[in-house]
Design a protein around this motif. Sequence first.
Motif, short mmCIF file in Angstrom:
data_model
loop_
_atom_site.label_atom_id
_atom_site.label_comp_id
_atom_site.label_asym_id
_atom_site.label_seq_id
_atom_site.Cartn_x
_atom_site.Cartn_y
_atom_site.Cartn_z
N CYS A 1 31.75 47.12 54.89
CA CYS A 1 32.33 46.42 53.75
C CYS A 1 33.62 45.65 54.08
N TRP B 1 30.24 45.94 47.91
CA TRP B 1 31.15 44.80 47.72
C TRP B 1 31.33 44.59 46.22
N TRP C 1 31.66 36.94 50.31
CA TRP C 1 30.66 37.73 51.03
C TRP C 1 29.78 36.84 51.91
N LYS D 1 33.65 36.61 44.57
CA LYS D 1 33.30 37.67 45.52
C LYS D 1 31.99 37.39 46.26
#
Length: 260
Positions: free
Chosen positions: A147, A173, A183, A179
């Motif tokens: 992560c 996550w 990622w 976000k």
Amino acid sequence: MSHTTLRLALVQAASGLDPTENREALDRLAPGGHDLVVFPEAFARDFGEAGSDVSPYAEPLDGPFATELAGVAQARATTVVAGMFEQSTDPERPFNTLVVRGAAQASYRKVHLYDSFGYRESDRLMAGPIAPVVVEVGGWQVGLMTCYDLRFPEFTRRLVDAGAEVIVVPAAWVAGPRKVHHWRTLLTARAIENTVYVAAVGQPAPRYTGHSMVVDPLGEVVAEAGPGDEGEPVVVTAEVDRATLDSARVTNPSLANRRL
């Protein structure tokens, strides 16, 4: 077993707050016919409410979760990776650990704790030693990270310097603005800058972002899930190929061209 390819399965599934149910899910969800099966971070027991105490759910590396993981790996004749909380020297702050069982055996204790985006993982967990963990699976060198480690490019480079050809990233996550973009961008960047495959599996929406994916050494997304949901696990499968890896390192010899 052929060393030219490695068959991957990423199990994008939510873990709950009942460790028994999560253990039972391993056998139900692990597919057969793959060289490496990867579950998300904290699969033995979810983090629970932000900041909550996870120490009562910490287990030793020969405890119920890792034992079940080994049994599932043996039954599938494969190697399985999954995340758990592992007992440490501090009874109140366990390690956030990836357990590898099956044809390969290892453990990796998360180095970078998620003290970011309003969270303070270090209040409840202990960071692992700063040492790359690389295991051989089916003739491939597989590096492990968890992560938040993804946000530290020097850590991936450590794994690659230790021989990693595939980086596996189990995650939970946390969802939120930007976000998913972070990622996908960071996974792709780690693949491109290190000319390695990156295989990342996350817990699904709504709490987490899902989007489990495999990226090739030139940054092409080979396979990707959507955000998913807690009730419907998704398995992302892909085959990594040595010819693709070798070709990428000829096309983009950035590892050879380093000056730092």
